[in-house]
Write an enzyme that holds these catalytic residues in place. Structure first.
Site, PDB file in Angstrom:
ATOM      1  N   CYS A 123       0.816  -1.221   0.000  1.00 32.73           N
ATOM      2  CA  CYS A 123       0.000   0.000   0.000  1.00 32.73           C
ATOM      3  C   CYS A 123       0.848   1.269   0.000  1.00 32.73           C
ATOM      4  CB  CYS A 123      -0.965  -0.012   1.178  1.00 32.73           C
ATOM      5  SG  CYS A 123      -2.151  -1.363   1.054  1.00 32.73           S
ATOM      6  N   HIS A 265      -3.185   7.291   2.332  1.00 30.95           N
ATOM      7  CA  HIS A 265      -3.630   6.006   1.795  1.00 30.95           C
ATOM      8  C   HIS A 265      -4.975   5.662   2.429  1.00 30.95           C
ATOM      9  CE1 HIS A 265      -4.098   1.833   1.021  1.00 30.95           C
ATOM     10  NE2 HIS A 265      -3.719   1.444   2.229  1.00 30.95           N
ATOM     11  N   ASN A 295     -10.373   0.217  -0.138  1.00 31.41           N
ATOM     12  CA  ASN A 295      -8.904   0.259  -0.046  1.00 31.41           C
ATOM     13  C   ASN A 295      -8.336  -0.376  -1.317  1.00 31.41           C
ATOM     14  OD1 ASN A 295      -6.194  -0.424   0.469  1.00 31.41           O
ATOM     15  ND2 ASN A 295      -6.543  -0.711   2.656  1.00 31.41           N
TER      16      ASN A 295
END
Ligand code: COA
Length: 344
Positions: A123, A265, A295
């Site tokens: 990520c 993020h 996500n």
């Protein structure tokens, strides 16, 4: 370090400057209600624990490169030039283990012949990719870099695992970076990056690599899926994103009240709120699209920036703080003043 190494040769005055941005999400949408039909979960649990209502997912036959090409095309169009000396693809879900996916993406974008390789930082892939692109430009290896972050994350998610299936989704974002002046709008600021491999087991796909293959033991099917220890991950995410953000802001010579837009993020709405609260960034300055995209792994930050810019929530001159955290563990933060670009 020698004196000569500490003085800046001309080449290090070359900053990577954002000159185009684009994003793409696959058209299929999965709602929380869709998930409750096959998982022991509820719309209320997903919304309150994660902030997610809907997410985009790939359909059978679509791979990461397909998302990356779409986002890359949009970024090149936004930059007004189809030229790049290097294509860097940040992804956790390459089309196949070997070779890297970036060369195929470059070729499909008409950039065959350019340097092309993948960056693997889960990520945090976009921020590690920004560091890579900045390095290529500062070293004079490239004048223009197309950085794409793309993940078909649902392809590694166990559809029966309610702890991850409600969170992760698919998408891509891309920026074109050109050589420029460190002081101009769009210049990538000081980058803070870190990792803790001692905690790699918190987020992992156990099988499919040399460790499992060399064990001589065939992997169980579920070992090919992504696993996350959510509660532990949460704690580390808040701690590292907060610390890296403070450091990046300080290195840029800013103070937290200077930050016009917080672009983290999109891991989980509660994590984002916890980090922003600790940085004392008011809700009106926090960008978020997790409610509608979930996500999306490494794609999350450029997808957020592109959508926010297209919606007018992020405009030229805004001072932006970027921060991320994910598997590795790996985290990062940087700053930049938003340039005058049209997001596509
Ligand atoms: N629906 C309903 N209940 C669920 C559920 C779901 N989708 N997923 C987990 N639960 C249950 C658990 O089984 C547990 O039940 P128990 O108390 O009876 O054992 C309970 O909810 C709490 O589980 P927990 O994992 O502690 O929940 P949480 O509040 O920590 O939220 C996450 C789970 C995954 C949403 C959260 O931990 C998270 O977002 N973690 C970090 C994610 C992240 O940042 N990843 C790294 C970057 S990608």
């Amino acid at each position: 370090m020698s004196t000569s190494a500490m003085t800046s040769p001309v080449v290090t005055d070359r900053a990577a400057v954002i000159t185009g941005i684009g994003s793409y999400v696959p058209p299929d949408v999965v709602t929380n209600e869709d998930l409750t039909a096959r998982l022991d979960t509820s719309d209320e649990w997903i919304r309150t624990r994660t902030g997610i209502a809907t997410r985009h997912v790939v359909t059978p036959g679509t791979a990461t490169s397909d998302l990356a090409v779409e986002a890359g095309q949009r970024a090149l169009k936004s930059a007004g030039s189809a030229v790049a000396d290097a294509v860097v693809l940040a992804t956790t879900t390459p089309d196949q283990p070997c070779p890297a996916t970036a060369p195929a993406v470059a070729s499909r974008l008409g950039l065959g012949g350019a340097a092309a390789f993948d960056v693997s930082a889960v990520c945090s892939g976009f921020l590690y990719g920004l560091a890579t692109a900045s390095g290529l430009i500062a070293a004079g290896v490239a004048d223009r870099v197309l950085l794409i972050a793309a993940d078909a994350f649902t392809t590694i998610i166990d559809p029966r695992d309610r702890g991850t299936a409600v969170i992760f989704a698919d998408g891509a974002g891309a920026v074109v970076l050109r050589a420029g002046d460190p002081q101009e709008p769009g210049a990538v600021g000081p980058l803070v990056l870190g990792s803790d491999g001692g905690l790699s087991h918190l987020i992992e796909v156990p099988a499919g690599g040399s460790r499992q293959r060399s064990s001589g033991r065939p992997a169980a099917p579920e070992e090919h899926y992504f696993r996350m220890r959510g509660r532990d991950t949460y704690r580390h995410a808040v701690e590292h994103m907060t610390r890296a953000s403070h450091e990046a802001v300080a290195r840029a010579g800013w103070r937290p009240p200077d930050i016009d837009r917080f672009a983290a993020h999109q891991a989980n709405a509660r994590i984002l709120a916890a980090v922003a609260d600790r940085l004392e960034i008011p809700p009106s300055r926090r960008l978020s699209n997790i409610e509608h995209v979930g996500n999306t792994g490494g794609a999350s930050i450029p997808l957020l920036l592109a959508q926010a810019a297209a919606a007018g929530q992020l405009t030229a001159g805004h001072k932006v703080l970027l921060t991320s955290f994910g598997g590795g563990l790996a985290w990062g933060a940087t700053t930049l003043q938003w340039p005058d670009v049209t997001a596509i």
